[in-house]
Motif scaffolding. Structure first.
Motif, PDB file in Angstrom:
ATOM      1  N   GLN A  63      -6.661  -4.880   4.593  1.00  0.00           N
ATOM      2  CA  GLN A  63      -6.301  -3.651   3.890  1.00  0.00           C
ATOM      3  C   GLN A  63      -6.640  -3.805   2.417  1.00  0.00           C
ATOM      4  N   ARG A  64      -6.925  -2.689   1.789  1.00  0.00           N
ATOM      5  CA  ARG A  64      -7.339  -2.705   0.399  1.00  0.00           C
ATOM      6  C   ARG A  64      -6.143  -2.776  -0.539  1.00  0.00           C
ATOM      7  N   GLY A  68     -14.584  -6.874  -6.005  1.00  0.00           N
ATOM      8  CA  GLY A  68     -13.502  -5.916  -5.790  1.00  0.00           C
ATOM      9  C   GLY A  68     -12.667  -5.606  -7.002  1.00  0.00           C
ATOM     10  N   ASP A  79     -14.299  -6.914   9.360  1.00  0.00           N
ATOM     11  CA  ASP A  79     -14.868  -6.614   8.053  1.00  0.00           C
ATOM     12  C   ASP A  79     -15.863  -5.462   8.149  1.00  0.00           C
ATOM     13  N   ARG A 134     -10.414  -8.682   3.529  1.00  0.00           N
ATOM     14  CA  ARG A 134      -9.018  -8.240   3.656  1.00  0.00           C
ATOM     15  C   ARG A 134      -8.870  -7.178   4.739  1.00  0.00           C
ATOM     16  N   ASN A 175     -14.900  -4.943   3.143  1.00  0.00           N
ATOM     17  CA  ASN A 175     -13.795  -5.013   2.182  1.00  0.00           C
ATOM     18  C   ASN A 175     -13.611  -6.438   1.663  1.00  0.00           C
ATOM     19  N   TRP A 176     -14.610  -6.955   0.975  1.00  0.00           N
ATOM     20  CA  TRP A 176     -14.513  -8.280   0.387  1.00  0.00           C
ATOM     21  C   TRP A 176     -13.845  -8.186  -0.984  1.00  0.00           C
ATOM     22  N   ALA A 177     -12.979  -9.140  -1.260  1.00  0.00           N
ATOM     23  CA  ALA A 177     -12.287  -9.169  -2.549  1.00  0.00           C
ATOM     24  C   ALA A 177     -12.084 -10.612  -2.975  1.00  0.00           C
ATOM     25  N   ASN A 183     -15.731  -2.537   7.097  1.00  0.00           N
ATOM     26  CA  ASN A 183     -15.825  -1.734   5.894  1.00  0.00           C
ATOM     27  C   ASN A 183     -16.344  -2.528   4.703  1.00  0.00           C
TER      28      ASN A 183
END
Length: 405
Positions: free
Chosen positions: A194-195, A271, A27, A192, A31-33, A29
């Motif tokens: 990937q986004r 996100g 994690d 995630r 990139n939490w969603a 970046n």
């Protein structure tokens, strides 16, 4: 009707973030969603006779489906519509297999600034620390919450299992009983690899999935998420459900109006990139109810407010046409004329970033003002499982793809 003092308390609340915990593996970046979401309710909402649910020295377990894959999760607990602080004495999560059993070895304790307990002030949400727990798209997750002291959660109602005492890690809780009651977790965030788009389905009971088979994940957002998970092109995409039964755009229904809950229940979703807006049938159906009069022009102006506020946050809004409702309990010819005017605007007004024609997907070919009898349970308002499947099939993933350069 939700009492206005409770609504006022919610509007005063602000997010409370505990001390930062180390980032989860993979994690870097941030990139939490959102992989699952549920809009909060006031404590009295949905309770027989308006009596709130109170838990004391009890473990409350909820099973939900997370619709995007990742290598860690964190939980958002809600007291945003609460009228008193809530103390949480412990929280555990565990994966659930296809037979509804906890997966051995998957149980994890959830912490808050490194500790087991959580204190949620009145009017606030609370984020947990990251929990290292690999999870696949469409994976079911059990969340167990122990209330040591008396607590009155203000949260959306789900199908819970309640047991006496602290049984957070129990594979099968002794003395458990089912309850349709408030689940204090309002969001499961996923780290995630990937986004991808995070799509918030925002609306009333038709978005929430009323009249679908309970416990089978058959709302249109859940069925659309299942379509996406089956296609490798959409890895990392997420669809979350912010539907609220009885919701209206302009007046209180079974919760705050859409214009009042937009920031909390859509724009603050982790996100979020897109909103699918299916809202207005309850405004139209109750157009001549005392203190709730509404016109097609007012519905359209509410849409414009939502789109303007979303665009200011960089979020796109996809407009969905309102389903037919001839034969429903609040059908009137005047309301039908309003529905048609609103749908014509959705198609041609140029307001939205895209359009989904749910009206066409659900209409009876022999009488387009009515839902196809095969697609509804008999109330002439809500779809059934097949009806929600038809709505999900009408949603094109291309609406959420980034423009090609």
């Amino acid at each position: 009707m939700i009492a206005r003092p409770i609504a006022a308390l919610a509007l005063l609340g602000a997010p409370l973030l505990m001390a930062a915990s180390p980032p989860a593996a993979g994690d870097g970046n941030g990139n939490w969603a959102a992989g699952w979401f549920s809009a909060p309710f006031a404590p009295i909402a949905g309770q027989p006779g308006g009596t709130p649910a109170i838990f004391a020295n009890q473990t409350v377990r909820q099973i939900l489906r997370v619709d995007t894959a990742g290598n860690a999760i964190r939980l958002k607990l809600t007291n945003e519509l609460g009228i008193a602080p809530v103390r949480i004495a412990g929280v555990h999560v565990a994966l659930v297999d296809a037979d509804g059993r906890l997966v051995p070895g998957s149980d994890r304790a959830v912490t808050f600034a490194g500790g087991a307990e959580a204190w949620i002030p009145t009017g606030a949400p609370l984020l947990s620390d990251a929990v290292p727990l690999p999870i696949e798209a469409l994976q079911h997750l059990a969340i167990s919450v122990y209330y040591k002291d008396s607590a009155m959660p203000a949260a959306h109602h789900g199908d819970l299992v309640v047991a006496p005492g602290e049984q957070l890690a129990a594979a099968s809780m002794a003395g458990a009983r089912p309850l349709r009651g408030p689940a204090v977790v309002s969001q499961v965030e996923v780290a995630r690899p990937q986004r991808g788009p995070v799509i918030v389905a925002f609306g009333d009971s038709i978005t929430e999935g009323a009249a679908s088979t309970p416990g089978k994940d058959m709302s249109w957002p859940q069925q659309f998420a299942k379509r996406l998970a089956a296609d490798t092109r959409y890895r990392g995409w997420s669809v979350v459900n912010a539907g609220m039964s009885g919701n209206r755009l302009l007046h209180e229904g079974f919760g705050l109006p859409a214009l009042a809950r937009l920031d909390r229940d859509a724009l603050a979703v982790s996100g979020v990139t897109h909103i699918v807006l299916l809202e207005g049938i309850n405004d139209i159906g109750w157009w001549n109810k005392p203190d709730s009069d509404v016109t097609a022009a007012q519905v359209i102006e509410a849409y414009r407010q939502i789109v303007t506020r979303a665009h200011a946050r960089g979020v796109k809004v996809i407009g969905a046409t309102i389903l037919p409702y001839k034969g429903a309990v609040y059908f009137t010819p005047e309301g039908e004329a309003m529905r048609q005017a609103v749908n014509a605007f959705i198609h041609t007004g140029g307001l939205f970033d895209g359009v989904i024609d749910f009206e066409k997907a659900a209409a009876d070919p022999a009488d387009p003002a009515r839902i196809n009898p095969r697609l509804e349970p008999g109330d002439h308002l809500h779809p059934n499982d097949a009806g929600y499947a038809a709505l999900a099939a009408a949603v094109s993933p291309s609406l959420f793809e980034a423009p090609r350069r």
